[in-house]
Motif scaffolding. Structure first.
Motif, PDB file in Angstrom:
ATOM      1  N   ASP A   1       3.202   8.461   0.923  1.00  0.00           N
ATOM      2  CA  ASP A   1       3.404   8.888  -0.456  1.00  0.00           C
ATOM      3  C   ASP A   1       3.170  10.392  -0.535  1.00  0.00           C
TER       4      ASP A   1
ATOM      5  N   ALA B   1      -1.926  15.919  -2.796  1.00  0.00           N
ATOM      6  CA  ALA B   1      -3.176  16.021  -3.545  1.00  0.00           C
ATOM      7  C   ALA B   1      -4.375  15.848  -2.620  1.00  0.00           C
TER       8      ALA B   1
ATOM      9  N   ILE C   1      -5.277  18.909  -0.591  1.00  0.00           N
ATOM     10  CA  ILE C   1      -6.037  19.919  -1.341  1.00  0.00           C
ATOM     11  C   ILE C   1      -7.457  19.433  -1.612  1.00  0.00           C
ATOM     12  N   LEU C   2      -7.580  18.144  -1.948  1.00  0.00           N
ATOM     13  CA  LEU C   2      -8.854  17.665  -2.475  1.00  0.00           C
ATOM     14  C   LEU C   2      -9.882  17.352  -1.406  1.00  0.00           C
TER      15      LEU C   2
ATOM     16  N   ILE D   1       3.217  12.608  -2.910  1.00  0.00           N
ATOM     17  CA  ILE D   1       2.371  13.162  -3.973  1.00  0.00           C
ATOM     18  C   ILE D   1       0.898  12.958  -3.638  1.00  0.00           C
ATOM     19  N   LEU D   2       0.570  11.728  -3.234  1.00  0.00           N
ATOM     20  CA  LEU D   2      -0.823  11.439  -2.896  1.00  0.00           C
ATOM     21  C   LEU D   2      -1.275  12.283  -1.711  1.00  0.00           C
TER      22      LEU D   2
ATOM     23  N   GLU E   1       0.839  -1.190   0.000  1.00  0.00           N
ATOM     24  CA  GLU E   1       0.000   0.000   0.000  1.00  0.00           C
ATOM     25  C   GLU E   1       0.879   1.246   0.000  1.00  0.00           C
ATOM     26  N   PRO E   2       0.402   2.316  -0.631  1.00  0.00           N
ATOM     27  CA  PRO E   2       1.214   3.527  -0.687  1.00  0.00           C
ATOM     28  C   PRO E   2       1.323   4.172   0.687  1.00  0.00           C
ATOM     29  N   ARG E   3       2.459   4.008   1.337  1.00  0.00           N
ATOM     30  CA  ARG E   3       2.554   4.636   2.658  1.00  0.00           C
ATOM     31  C   ARG E   3       3.483   5.836   2.566  1.00  0.00           C
TER      32      ARG E   3
END
Lengths: 316, 107
Positions: free
Chosen positions: A181, A187, A190-191, A183-184, A177-179
């Motif tokens: 991360d 984003a 903001i989102l 960039i994520l 899993e992206p831990r």
């Protein structure tokens, strides 16, 4: 690192001075320098016994020859009858686009003419699904709740496996899993607020513009899932745990059921609410439609997130 | 005269946007390896969407709808590259034959 202050005034001062978020500090202390857990080798996996006992537990099939025969014949006869009835109905359907079809009957004309006056909803669809057909929507939200209860029963790993096996599976599951991360996470920072605000907007404006509880709740749940993906379970647990899910879902459905029950006792003619309908077009208008939309939205958001987390981890 | 110019611009942007989208669609379906497919998909979501949005803005003129289109564009520009990045990261971490398929730059 500053110590977490419990004093409300000190916390306010800290907030005004752009100090550290006390919850953030706590989180960092709890997380520490977390590394990605290594992939455990397959051989290290603790051996768990196959669940053969389930087969043994299943009730044994008893043989009833006559019953089986009658059952089969009856099932086929009933199916054929159903097919015949449906085909008969299909043959006698009105022509597509005809002037005297059901679509152009007086019911829809009644809705178009009277929804704004009777329910106060500018959005006619919300007026129909939450007022004229509110019972149907009540059933839909309960179907969602029953669905998530079934998933909880089937997928929950609480008390299901022994601790060793659970840790192994957790490590194996979480390695990819992206831990952390960057960039994520950027984003998502903001989102997520935008998504949540947009979801609330859809819910609150349900009786004024296209939207309503179901779509807004789905947006809210998606925002929560995105946040969980970027920052992990520990951060989500600050705002959303199993307790939250339980209480929010139960209270929302209870409120809806009470409102609907009141509606039945007053003649089931129209959703009477004692609240002044207000000026059509304002946010606070249309009586009970706004709270009912909010309630449905909360149920849908909770269900979305619970479904996701149940299928992913089997736990909150 | 101005109307013709406007329509010509609109048609130009729309057709080029559709061309980019078509290219990306063919790429997603025809490329052999997942990284290449991610690249093709990301192109349609960013450049193709930009061109089509510009076409829509030219068609409707500047009003409230323009703001909404720009919001949609910003949303897609934020989310689509991030999802492409995550997919690529997943591929690079899980694929055993990643070295053979893609060139890796060491930093």
């Amino acid at each position: 690192m500053k110590k977490h202050k419990s004093d409300a005034l000190a916390r306010l001062k800290n907030w005004l001075e752009y100090g550290d978020d006390p919850l953030e500090v706590e989180m960092e202390e709890a997380l520490g320098e977390e590394e990605a857990p290594p992939i455990p080798a397959e051989e290290d996996a603790p051996e768990w016994e196959e669940r053969e006992d389930r087969k043994a537990l299943a009730p044994k099939k008893e043989k009833h020859p006559l019953y089986d025969k009658v059952y089969r014949i009856a099932a086929e006869v009933i199916s054929l009858m159903l097919i015949a009835v449906l085909l008969y109905a299909a043959v006698h359907m009105p022509n597509f686009g005809g002037a005297d079809t059901l679509v152009n009957s007086e019911v829809s004309a009644f809705y178009v003419e009277n929804t704004l006056e009777e329910t106060g909803a500018v959005n006619i669809i919300t007026g129909i699904i939450l007022d004229y057909r509110g019972f149907d929507t009540l059933g839909e939200s309960h179907v969602l709740f029953i669905g998530i209860c079934t998933v909880l029963l089937l997928m929950s790993i609480k008390g299901e496996k022994d601790e060793e096996q659970r840790i192994f599976e957790d490590a194996y599951d979480r390695h990819f899993e992206p831990r952390h991360d960057e960039i994520l996470q950027t984003a998502t920072r903001i989102l997520t607020p935008l998504i949540v605000v947009f979801g609330i907007y859809i819910i609150v404006n349900g009786h004024l513009s296209p939207g309503g509880g179901f779509s807004g709740g789905a947006v809210l749940g998606a925002g929560l899932i995105l946040y969980q993906n970027a920052f992990g379970y520990l951060k989500v647990e600050r705002i959303f745990t199993f307790r939250t899910f339980k209480w929010v879902s139960a209270c929302s459905l209870l409120f809806y059921s009470l409102a609907k029950g009141y509606h039945f006792f007053t003649g089931a003619n129209h959703l009477e609410s004692g609240i002044h309908p207000g000026v059509a077009g304002n946010i606070f208008s249309a009586g009970l439609l706004l709270p009912l939309n909010a309630v449905v939205g909360l149920v849908v958001a909770c269900t979305m997130y619970a479904l996701y987390t149940m299928f992913r981890r089997g736990d909150f | 005269m101005f109307e013709y110019l406007r329509f010509g611009l609109f048609a130009l942007f729309l057709v080029s946007g559709l061309f980019i989208q078509l290219t990306s669609l063919i790429g997603v379906n025809r490329f052999r390896y997942s990284i290449n497919r991610i690249h093709a998909a990301g192109m349609g979501d960013t450049l193709g969407l930009l061109l089509i949005s510009v076409a829509a803005i030219i068609y409707t003129g500047f009003d409230g709808v323009t703001l909404k289109i720009l919001f949609i564009l910003g949303f897609f520009w934020l989310t689509s590259p991030v999802s492409g990045h995550l997919l690529g990261r997943l591929v690079s971490e899980t694929d055993e034959h990643f070295q053979a398929e893609a060139e890796i730059w060491k930093r």
